[in-house]
Design an enzyme around this catalytic site. Structure first.
Site, PDB file in Angstrom:
ATOM      1  N   ARG A   1      -5.318 -43.954 -30.428  1.00 15.75           N
ATOM      2  CA  ARG A   1      -6.092 -42.774 -30.884  1.00 15.75           C
ATOM      3  C   ARG A   1      -7.163 -42.346 -29.893  1.00 15.75           C
ATOM      4  NH1 ARG A   1      -6.021 -45.545 -35.840  1.00 15.75           N
ATOM      5  NH2 ARG A   1      -4.280 -44.847 -37.138  1.00 15.75           N
TER       6      ARG A   1
ATOM      7  N   LYS B   1      -8.476 -29.749 -21.815  1.00 17.41           N
ATOM      8  CA  LYS B   1      -7.155 -29.453 -22.401  1.00 17.41           C
ATOM      9  C   LYS B   1      -6.115 -30.379 -21.766  1.00 17.41           C
ATOM     10  CE  LYS B   1      -7.541 -24.513 -23.459  1.00 17.41           C
ATOM     11  NZ  LYS B   1      -6.973 -23.181 -23.159  1.00 17.41           N
TER      12      LYS B   1
ATOM     13  N   GLU C   1      -7.315 -18.703  -8.118  1.00 19.60           N
ATOM     14  CA  GLU C   1      -8.104 -19.042  -9.309  1.00 19.60           C
ATOM     15  C   GLU C   1      -9.600 -19.067  -8.976  1.00 19.60           C
ATOM     16  OE1 GLU C   1      -6.986 -19.406 -12.404  1.00 19.60           O
ATOM     17  OE2 GLU C   1      -4.842 -19.827 -12.223  1.00 19.60           O
TER      18      GLU C   1
ATOM     19  N   LYS D   1     -16.476 -22.386 -15.050  1.00 19.22           N
ATOM     20  CA  LYS D   1     -15.601 -22.782 -16.146  1.00 19.22           C
ATOM     21  C   LYS D   1     -16.373 -23.635 -17.155  1.00 19.22           C
ATOM     22  CE  LYS D   1     -11.248 -24.653 -17.661  1.00 19.22           C
ATOM     23  NZ  LYS D   1      -9.865 -25.036 -17.389  1.00 19.22           N
TER      24      LYS D   1
ATOM     25  N   GLU E   1     -11.794 -22.022 -27.564  1.00 17.18           N
ATOM     26  CA  GLU E   1     -11.257 -20.692 -27.251  1.00 17.18           C
ATOM     27  C   GLU E   1     -11.217 -19.770 -28.463  1.00 17.18           C
ATOM     28  OE1 GLU E   1      -8.233 -20.723 -24.254  1.00 17.18           O
ATOM     29  OE2 GLU E   1      -7.639 -18.671 -24.710  1.00 17.18           O
TER      30      GLU E   1
ATOM     31  N   ARG F   1     -14.014 -17.895 -24.037  1.00 19.85           N
ATOM     32  CA  ARG F   1     -13.141 -18.668 -23.139  1.00 19.85           C
ATOM     33  C   ARG F   1     -11.921 -17.845 -22.711  1.00 19.85           C
ATOM     34  NH1 ARG F   1     -11.661 -25.188 -23.508  1.00 19.85           N
ATOM     35  NH2 ARG F   1     -10.439 -25.210 -21.602  1.00 19.85           N
TER      36      ARG F   1
ATOM     37  N   ASN G   1      -8.821 -16.067 -18.720  1.00 20.53           N
ATOM     38  CA  ASN G   1      -7.430 -15.640 -18.558  1.00 20.53           C
ATOM     39  C   ASN G   1      -7.295 -14.306 -17.830  1.00 20.53           C
ATOM     40  OD1 ASN G   1      -6.101 -17.827 -19.862  1.00 20.53           O
ATOM     41  ND2 ASN G   1      -6.892 -17.065 -21.795  1.00 20.53           N
TER      42      ASN G   1
ATOM     43  N   HIS H   1      -4.022 -13.302 -16.334  1.00 17.18           N
ATOM     44  CA  HIS H   1      -2.998 -14.256 -16.764  1.00 17.18           C
ATOM     45  C   HIS H   1      -1.916 -13.645 -17.646  1.00 17.18           C
ATOM     46  CE1 HIS H   1      -5.521 -17.186 -14.865  1.00 17.18           C
ATOM     47  NE2 HIS H   1      -4.749 -18.183 -15.216  1.00 17.18           N
TER      48      HIS H   1
ATOM     49  N   HIS I   1       1.601 -14.254 -16.327  1.00 14.49           N
ATOM     50  CA  HIS I   1       2.617 -15.025 -17.061  1.00 14.49           C
ATOM     51  C   HIS I   1       3.868 -14.194 -17.249  1.00 14.49           C
ATOM     52  CE1 HIS I   1      -0.533 -17.897 -18.974  1.00 14.49           C
ATOM     53  NE2 HIS I   1      -0.007 -18.406 -17.883  1.00 14.49           N
TER      54      HIS I   1
ATOM     55  N   HIS J   1       2.173 -19.919  -9.776  1.00 12.79           N
ATOM     56  CA  HIS J   1       1.206 -19.503 -10.802  1.00 12.79           C
ATOM     57  C   HIS J   1       0.009 -18.756 -10.193  1.00 12.79           C
ATOM     58  CE1 HIS J   1      -1.057 -19.534 -14.495  1.00 12.79           C
ATOM     59  NE2 HIS J   1      -2.066 -20.145 -13.882  1.00 12.79           N
TER      60      HIS J   1
HETATM   61  N1  NAD Z   1      -5.351 -28.292 -18.683  1.00  7.19           N
HETATM   62  C1  NAD Z   1      -5.706 -27.115 -18.235  1.00  7.19           C
HETATM   63  O1  NAD Z   1      -6.742 -26.555 -18.609  1.00  7.19           O
HETATM   64  C2  NAD Z   1      -4.842 -26.446 -17.205  1.00  7.19           C
HETATM   65  C3  NAD Z   1      -5.318 -25.326 -16.524  1.00  7.19           C
HETATM   66  C4  NAD Z   1      -4.513 -24.766 -15.527  1.00  7.19           C
HETATM   67  C5  NAD Z   1      -3.277 -25.329 -15.230  1.00  7.19           C
HETATM   68  N2  NAD Z   1      -2.841 -26.412 -15.934  1.00  7.19           N
HETATM   69  C6  NAD Z   1      -1.536 -27.038 -15.640  1.00  7.19           C
HETATM   70  O2  NAD Z   1      -1.565 -27.496 -14.308  1.00  7.19           O
HETATM   71  C7  NAD Z   1      -0.227 -27.560 -13.813  1.00  7.19           C
HETATM   72  C8  NAD Z   1      -0.204 -27.012 -12.405  1.00  7.19           C
HETATM   73  O3  NAD Z   1      -1.041 -27.803 -11.612  1.00  7.19           O
HETATM   74  P1  NAD Z   1      -0.867 -27.867 -10.027  1.00  7.19           P
HETATM   75  O4  NAD Z   1      -0.818 -26.491  -9.474  1.00  7.19           O
HETATM   76  O5  NAD Z   1      -1.892 -28.806  -9.539  1.00  7.19           O
HETATM   77  O6  NAD Z   1       0.622 -28.410  -9.861  1.00  7.19           O
HETATM   78  P2  NAD Z   1       1.256 -29.862  -9.569  1.00  7.19           P
HETATM   79  O7  NAD Z   1       0.538 -30.922 -10.276  1.00  7.19           O
HETATM   80  O8  NAD Z   1       2.708 -29.700  -9.820  1.00  7.19           O
HETATM   81  O9  NAD Z   1       1.014 -30.031  -8.000  1.00  7.19           O
HETATM   82  C9  NAD Z   1       1.640 -29.135  -7.087  1.00  7.19           C
HETATM   83  C10 NAD Z   1       2.418 -29.894  -6.009  1.00  7.19           C
HETATM   84  O10 NAD Z   1       1.511 -30.454  -5.072  1.00  7.19           O
HETATM   85  C11 NAD Z   1       1.792 -31.852  -4.900  1.00  7.19           C
HETATM   86  N3  NAD Z   1       0.524 -32.459  -4.541  1.00  7.19           N
HETATM   87  C12 NAD Z   1      -0.545 -32.635  -5.363  1.00  7.19           C
HETATM   88  N4  NAD Z   1      -1.589 -33.065  -4.654  1.00  7.19           N
HETATM   89  C13 NAD Z   1      -1.181 -33.177  -3.368  1.00  7.19           C
HETATM   90  C14 NAD Z   1      -1.830 -33.551  -2.155  1.00  7.19           C
HETATM   91  N5  NAD Z   1      -3.135 -33.840  -2.117  1.00  7.19           N
HETATM   92  N6  NAD Z   1      -1.098 -33.582  -1.019  1.00  7.19           N
HETATM   93  C15 NAD Z   1       0.219 -33.221  -1.051  1.00  7.19           C
HETATM   94  N7  NAD Z   1       0.871 -32.814  -2.157  1.00  7.19           N
HETATM   95  C16 NAD Z   1       0.170 -32.798  -3.296  1.00  7.19           C
HETATM   96  C17 NAD Z   1       2.388 -32.270  -6.210  1.00  7.19           C
HETATM   97  O11 NAD Z   1       3.150 -33.451  -6.066  1.00  7.19           O
HETATM   98  C18 NAD Z   1       3.243 -31.059  -6.540  1.00  7.19           C
HETATM   99  O12 NAD Z   1       4.450 -31.118  -5.822  1.00  7.19           O
HETATM  100  C19 NAD Z   1       0.619 -26.787 -14.800  1.00  7.19           C
HETATM  101  O13 NAD Z   1       1.383 -27.699 -15.546  1.00  7.19           O
HETATM  102  C20 NAD Z   1      -0.383 -26.079 -15.685  1.00  7.19           C
HETATM  103  O14 NAD Z   1       0.081 -25.899 -16.999  1.00  7.19           O
HETATM  104  C21 NAD Z   1      -3.595 -26.977 -16.908  1.00  7.19           C
END
Ligand code: NAD
Length: 370
Positions: free
Chosen positions: A125, A147, A189, A231, A241, A245, A249, A252, A256, A274
């Site tokens: 939990r 999140k 972003e 943020k 949200e 919040r 977006n 977005h 999207h 993205h």
């Molecule tokens: N929780 C939230 O509030 C929130 C907000 C925005 C996005 N997200 C989520 O985040 C995800 C996208 O995140 P992302 O863009 O970081 O993608 P990701 O985690 O897929 O990373 C992108 C790529 O970079 C590689 N990588 C990461 N760090 C590296 C480094 N230092 N050197 C070399 N390669 C590296 C990863 O292996 C991957 O291939 C989505 O799933 C999205 O839904 C969540």
């Protein structure tokens, strides 16, 4: 204004610090301070683990030789953000014998952070999670705000929980191995935070383009800190949200729609990722705002110029139908009672939610006839 080490305090019911700067993955003392018990699980992915997991584990053990450590590695990519891999993380915690004072270290991009955070939210939990983001996007966005989620076939992020981290360590040195296209996606972003609420930050981004694109540690730390502050202050006022919040977006809903209509971007295809889709989305939001008489057209031009200077796209990719994109926008979670609800702006630094946008005004913008 440029310091290589910065700390941002996140206020609210579960406060925590975001540490930003080079070399944090090796700072065992700071990292281990958050491991309250004897068990720690490092979650990472197949790109990041070979680069940084050993250094993180060595640093943790150097600071706390009594720690019982295990590592769980996902195949890199969004396809891994599933219930099946979540189950793998839970199995890893069980195999470790993790007790309620265990700590999960999420070392990677947003995929790792979201999945590891959700596993930490659920194990017994809720155990502690420390986010160690290694993409620019995860440093400025996903590691902040609490999140966590995984995807299911019906949609992205549909199963998850709010679970704030105990701390965030954004090691800017890890960005040296991140592909340039991922850096630019993160910068989209970053630009969003200036566009939605901070005209001075927008100006700073206009002035600091070269150091940021060159990977200058001080410039990056400042950009990340300003983004996290923006943020964090919005999330502290509206954690679930219910109002403000939604401003995060900006761009977005359009973005999207583009992502879903073209198929998600990824290794081996030219689809917008993205951050790139958000860049185009912000331009569409600005263009629509000017068309509705809400904002000056010069501000749209300044936004386009800034995004182009950072090598980001500003137009809807060829071949996507405006009607199909509008159809996707009708399905957005922000819409209420079938009305198109969009984040638009009054100009640079002044985003606002507009609850009932006339679709007839949106179509020409999607068709590139702003
Ligand atoms: N929780 C939230 O509030 C929130 C907000 C925005 C996005 N997200 C989520 O985040 C995800 C996208 O995140 P992302 O863009 O970081 O993608 P990701 O985690 O897929 O990373 C992108 C790529 O970079 C590689 N990588 C990461 N760090 C590296 C480094 N230092 N050197 C070399 N390669 C590296 C990863 O292996 C991957 O291939 C989505 O799933 C999205 O839904 C969540």
């Amino acid at each position: 204004m440029k310091h290589t080490m910065q700390t941002v305090h996140v206020h609210g019911a579960a406060p925590y610090d975001i540490h930003i700067g080079p070399g944090l993955v090796g700072d065992g003392g700071a990292l281990a301070a958050h491991a309250r018990g004897r068990h720690a699980l490092v979650v990472s992915d197949s790109h990041v683990a070979p680069l940084y997991a050993q250094a993180l584990e060595d640093a943790l053990l150097a600071a706390r030789s009594d720690l019982k450590l295990a590592r769980f590695v996902l195949p890199a990519g969004e396809e891994s953000k599933t219930l099946a891999h979540f189950d793998g993380a839970i199995e890893a915690l069980a195999a470790l014998g993790a007790t309620r004072d265990a700590c999960v270290f999420a070392l990677g991009g947003g995929v790792v952070g979201d999945l590891a955070g959700f596993a930490a939210a659920c194990w017994m939990r809720g155990v502690d999670v420390v986010q160690v983001p290694t993409t620019l996007l995860s440093m400025v966005d996903s590691s902040v705000g609490g999140k966590t989620a995984v995807d299911i076939p019906q949609g992205k992020n549909l199963v998850g929980a709010f679970h704030p981290p105990r701390a965030v360590f954004a090691d800017t040195a890890t960005l040296a191995t991140l592909p340039p296209r991922e850096i630019r996606a993160g910068l989209a972003e970053v630009i969003k935070y200036g566009a939605l609420g901070d005209p001075l930050f927008f100006e700073w981004l206009e002035a600091e383009r070269q150091p940021l694109l060159d990977g200058d540690a001080g410039a990056l730390a400042t950009a990340i800190a300003r983004s996290c502050e923006a943020k964090a202050s919005i999330v502290a006022r509206d954690p679930l949200e219910k109002g403000e919040r939604a401003l995060l977006n900006l761009g977005h809903t359009f973005g999207h729609a583009i992502e879903t209509e073209q198929g998600y971007g990824g290794v081996g295809n030219d689809n917008l990722n993205h951050g790139e889709a958000v860049a185009v989305g912000m331009v569409l939001a600005a263009t629509l705002s000017a068309r509705l008489g809400m904002s000056p057209a010069e501000d749209t031009a300044r936004l386009v110029a800034l995004l182009e200077a950072y090598g980001l796209p500003t137009r809807v990719p060829a071949g996507l139908s405006p009607e199909a994109l509008l159809g996707r926008m009708r399905l957005d979670k922000k819409n209420i009672a079938g009305r198109l609800r969009l984040v638009l702006w009054r100009g640079i630094g002044q985003a606002e939610v507009v609850p009932d946008v006339d679709e007839a005004q949106v179509l020409p913008v999607l068709a590139g006839m702003g």
